[in-house]
Scaffold this motif. Structure first.
Motif, mmCIF file in Angstrom:
data_model
loop_
_atom_site.group_PDB
_atom_site.id
_atom_site.type_symbol
_atom_site.label_atom_id
_atom_site.label_comp_id
_atom_site.label_asym_id
_atom_site.label_seq_id
_atom_site.Cartn_x
_atom_site.Cartn_y
_atom_site.Cartn_z
ATOM 1 N N ASN A 33 0.841 -1.192 0.000
ATOM 2 C CA ASN A 33 0.000 0.000 0.000
ATOM 3 C C ASN A 33 0.876 1.242 0.000
ATOM 4 O O ASN A 33 1.131 1.832 1.057
ATOM 5 N N GLU A 34 1.332 1.642 -1.165
ATOM 6 C CA GLU A 34 2.228 2.779 -1.326
ATOM 7 C C GLU A 34 1.692 3.686 -2.428
ATOM 8 O O GLU A 34 2.249 3.748 -3.538
ATOM 9 N N PRO A 35 0.601 4.395 -2.126
ATOM 10 C CA PRO A 35 0.063 5.303 -3.146
ATOM 11 C C PRO A 35 1.011 6.458 -3.406
ATOM 12 O O PRO A 35 1.818 6.808 -2.530
ATOM 13 N N PRO A 36 0.987 7.124 -4.552
ATOM 14 C CA PRO A 36 0.013 6.856 -5.608
ATOM 15 C C PRO A 36 0.490 5.883 -6.681
ATOM 16 O O PRO A 36 -0.290 5.480 -7.530
ATOM 17 N N HIS A 37 1.761 5.508 -6.658
ATOM 18 C CA HIS A 37 2.291 4.752 -7.790
ATOM 19 C C HIS A 37 2.336 3.242 -7.570
ATOM 20 O O HIS A 37 2.460 2.495 -8.540
ATOM 21 N N TYR A 38 2.253 2.798 -6.334
ATOM 22 C CA TYR A 38 2.238 1.358 -6.051
ATOM 23 C C TYR A 38 3.331 0.629 -6.824
ATOM 24 O O TYR A 38 3.091 -0.359 -7.506
#
Length: 114
Positions: free
Chosen positions: A96-101
């Motif tokens: 879960n590492e927005p925005p680039h995932y």
């Protein structure tokens, strides 16, 4: 490592379950997400599931898709119900590492036929 499976061809209105087998990190401590990329489009966030199993969904899939996790088996799931042609995409599980995932698996293709 994140390895998705379960994709395939499904008719509009049908169902499919995707899996994401994980290894190499403490799965139960991490919130995880599902994202997808349709042909010619950017990455779209679908769902995030927290370590405790609580979930949030994007508007385009809310009420039709269900994310779940098995912390003992270190597996993430995405149940797709009532699929539509616009759900055709490569589906990825990701940290879960927005925005680039950027930390995501190789993806699994879902194709919805009309």
């Amino acid at each position: 490592q994140l390895v998705e499976s379960g994709g395939g061809v499904v008719q509009s209105g049908g169902s499919l379950r995707l899996s994401c087998h994980t290894s190499g990190f403490v799965f139960e401590y991490h919130a995880m997400s599902w994202v997808r990329q349709a042909p010619g489009k950017g990455l779209e966030w679908i769902s995030t599931i927290n370590f405790d199993g609580s979930t949030i969904y994007g508007d385009s899939v809310k009420g039709r898709f269900t994310a779940s996790r098995d912390n003992a088996e270190k597996v993430l799931y995405l149940q797709l119900n009532n699929v539509k042609t616009e759900d055709t995409a490569i589906y990825y599980c990701a940290f879960n590492e927005p925005p680039h995932y950027t930390s995501r698996g190789q993806g699994t293709q879902v194709t919805v036929s009309s």
